[in-house]
Design a protein around this motif. Structure first.
Motif, PDB file in Angstrom:
ATOM      1  N   CYS A  56       2.518   7.323   3.872  1.00 60.82           N
ATOM      2  CA  CYS A  56       3.277   8.565   3.983  1.00 60.82           C
ATOM      3  C   CYS A  56       3.872   8.722   5.373  1.00 60.82           C
ATOM      4  CB  CYS A  56       2.403   9.765   3.629  1.00 60.82           C
ATOM      5  SG  CYS A  56       1.145  10.201   4.845  1.00 60.82           S
TER       6      CYS A  56
ATOM      7  N   ARG B 294       6.604  -0.978  -5.728  1.00 59.95           N
ATOM      8  CA  ARG B 294       6.619  -1.262  -7.159  1.00 59.95           C
ATOM      9  C   ARG B 294       6.911  -2.737  -7.449  1.00 59.95           C
ATOM     10  NH1 ARG B 294       3.843   2.689  -7.774  1.00 59.95           N
ATOM     11  NH2 ARG B 294       4.496   4.547  -8.866  1.00 59.95           N
TER      12      ARG B 294
ATOM     13  N   TRP C  48       6.042  10.153   0.477  1.00 62.20           N
ATOM     14  CA  TRP C  48       5.156   9.032   0.122  1.00 62.20           C
ATOM     15  C   TRP C  48       5.985   7.858  -0.376  1.00 62.20           C
ATOM     16  CZ3 TRP C  48      -0.022   9.038   0.928  1.00 62.20           C
ATOM     17  CH2 TRP C  48      -0.634  10.273   1.167  1.00 62.20           C
ATOM     18  N   HIS C  49       5.609   6.655   0.046  1.00 60.62           N
ATOM     19  CA  HIS C  49       6.243   5.415  -0.416  1.00 60.62           C
ATOM     20  C   HIS C  49       5.190   4.592  -1.133  1.00 60.62           C
ATOM     21  CE1 HIS C  49       7.112   1.066   0.200  1.00 60.62           C
ATOM     22  NE2 HIS C  49       8.286   1.456  -0.258  1.00 60.62           N
ATOM     23  N   GLU C  50       5.506   4.237  -2.391  1.00 57.27           N
ATOM     24  CA  GLU C  50       4.600   3.393  -3.173  1.00 57.27           C
ATOM     25  C   GLU C  50       5.372   2.158  -3.636  1.00 57.27           C
ATOM     26  OE1 GLU C  50       2.132   5.615  -6.086  1.00 57.27           O
ATOM     27  OE2 GLU C  50       3.289   7.338  -5.369  1.00 57.27           O
TER      28      GLU C  50
ATOM     29  N   GLU D  59       0.810  -1.205   0.000  1.00 57.87           N
ATOM     30  CA  GLU D  59       0.000   0.000   0.000  1.00 57.87           C
ATOM     31  C   GLU D  59       0.850   1.263   0.000  1.00 57.87           C
ATOM     32  OE1 GLU D  59      -2.267   0.528   3.672  1.00 57.87           O
ATOM     33  OE2 GLU D  59      -0.896  -0.840   4.641  1.00 57.87           O
ATOM     34  N   ARG D  60       0.246   2.348  -0.472  1.00 54.39           N
ATOM     35  CA  ARG D  60       0.887   3.662  -0.494  1.00 54.39           C
ATOM     36  C   ARG D  60       0.779   4.258   0.905  1.00 54.39           C
ATOM     37  NH1 ARG D  60      -0.911   9.250  -2.311  1.00 54.39           N
ATOM     38  NH2 ARG D  60       0.947  10.141  -3.261  1.00 54.39           N
TER      39      ARG D  60
ATOM     40  N   SER E 138      10.656   0.598  -4.996  1.00 55.79           N
ATOM     41  CA  SER E 138       9.743   1.582  -4.420  1.00 55.79           C
ATOM     42  C   SER E 138       9.820   2.884  -5.193  1.00 55.79           C
ATOM     43  CB  SER E 138      10.146   1.917  -2.980  1.00 55.79           C
ATOM     44  OG  SER E 138      10.199   0.787  -2.179  1.00 55.79           O
ATOM     45  N   LYS E 139       8.748   3.613  -5.136  1.00 55.94           N
ATOM     46  CA  LYS E 139       8.753   4.979  -5.642  1.00 55.94           C
ATOM     47  C   LYS E 139       8.526   5.903  -4.459  1.00 55.94           C
ATOM     48  CE  LYS E 139       6.786   8.228  -8.890  1.00 55.94           C
ATOM     49  NZ  LYS E 139       5.839   8.428  -9.986  1.00 55.94           N
ATOM     50  N   TRP E 140       9.468   6.812  -4.225  1.00 58.86           N
ATOM     51  CA  TRP E 140       9.358   7.801  -3.162  1.00 58.86           C
ATOM     52  C   TRP E 140       9.092   9.160  -3.786  1.00 58.86           C
ATOM     53  CZ3 TRP E 140       9.391   7.075   2.051  1.00 58.86           C
ATOM     54  CH2 TRP E 140       9.789   5.808   2.519  1.00 58.86           C
TER      55      TRP E 140
ATOM     56  N   TRP F  39      10.423   3.558 -10.662  1.00 55.17           N
ATOM     57  CA  TRP F  39      10.848   3.421  -9.270  1.00 55.17           C
ATOM     58  C   TRP F  39      11.980   4.407  -8.999  1.00 55.17           C
ATOM     59  CZ3 TRP F  39      15.913   1.778  -8.646  1.00 55.17           C
ATOM     60  CH2 TRP F  39      16.502   1.121  -9.723  1.00 55.17           C
TER      61      TRP F  39
END
Length: 170
Positions: free
Chosen positions: A8, A69, A65-67, A5-6, A134-136, A92
């Protein structure tokens, strides 16, 4: 860190070791005190461990935010060369080792070198590592308080159109 999950974090607590991420910036509003609104973890012990900040209505607060991937196996050789098993998840900004969170990097090359050092891979050896991508991103919010109820509102980027409605009489 969640891999599904995304989440923050208020940027001031984002570090190698940090509290559990939350689903929305409003969840970081821990309460009120004489000096203003407390931004930080809700649990007192976590506020002691990670800190908190006091802000007034209208103040801007930066959130990270951390998403997730996805994860891929990565074969790493002792000379630092590597091969990703499967496709690159794309989009990412960071990769970390599922078994050793201290091994995190911005590029696959840097990540592979970290694996060589961490696992002391001999020059002719190869190991498999689970690489998690991850995408930050960062986003600014300002604290709005109405009827003694606080909430965070996204700050429009400079130069961004706030309203699509034309100005003046139609």
């Amino acid at each position: 860190m969640s891999d599904t999950e995304r989440l923050c974090w208020a940027a001031f607590v984002a570090d190698e070791i940090m509290p559990t991420g939350l689903a929305h910036p409003d969840k970081w509003i821990a309460g009120r005190c004489e000096a203003g609104w407390i931004i930080g973890p809700k649990a007192r012990r976590e506020r002691i461990d990670y800190g908190c900040m006091i802000v007034q209505p209208g103040a801007e607060v930066l959130f990270m935010w951390h998403e997730p991937r996805g994860a891929r196996d990565m074969l790493v050789k002792g000379d630092g060369t590597y091969r990703l098993v499967g496709f690159d998840p794309g989009d990412w900004t960071g990769v970390y080792d599922a078994a050793a969170l201290e091994n995190l990097a911005d590029t696959l090359e840097e990540f592979a070198r970290g694996c060589v050092d961490l696992y002391e891979i001999a020059p002719d050896d190869e190991i498999a590592v689970e690489a998690r991508f991850s995408k930050w991103t960062e986003e600014r919010f300002w604290l709005e308080v109405r009827d003694n109820t606080p909430r965070f509102v996204t700050v429009a980027p400079k130069g961004a159109m706030v309203s699509a409605a034309p100005e003046g009489p139609a």
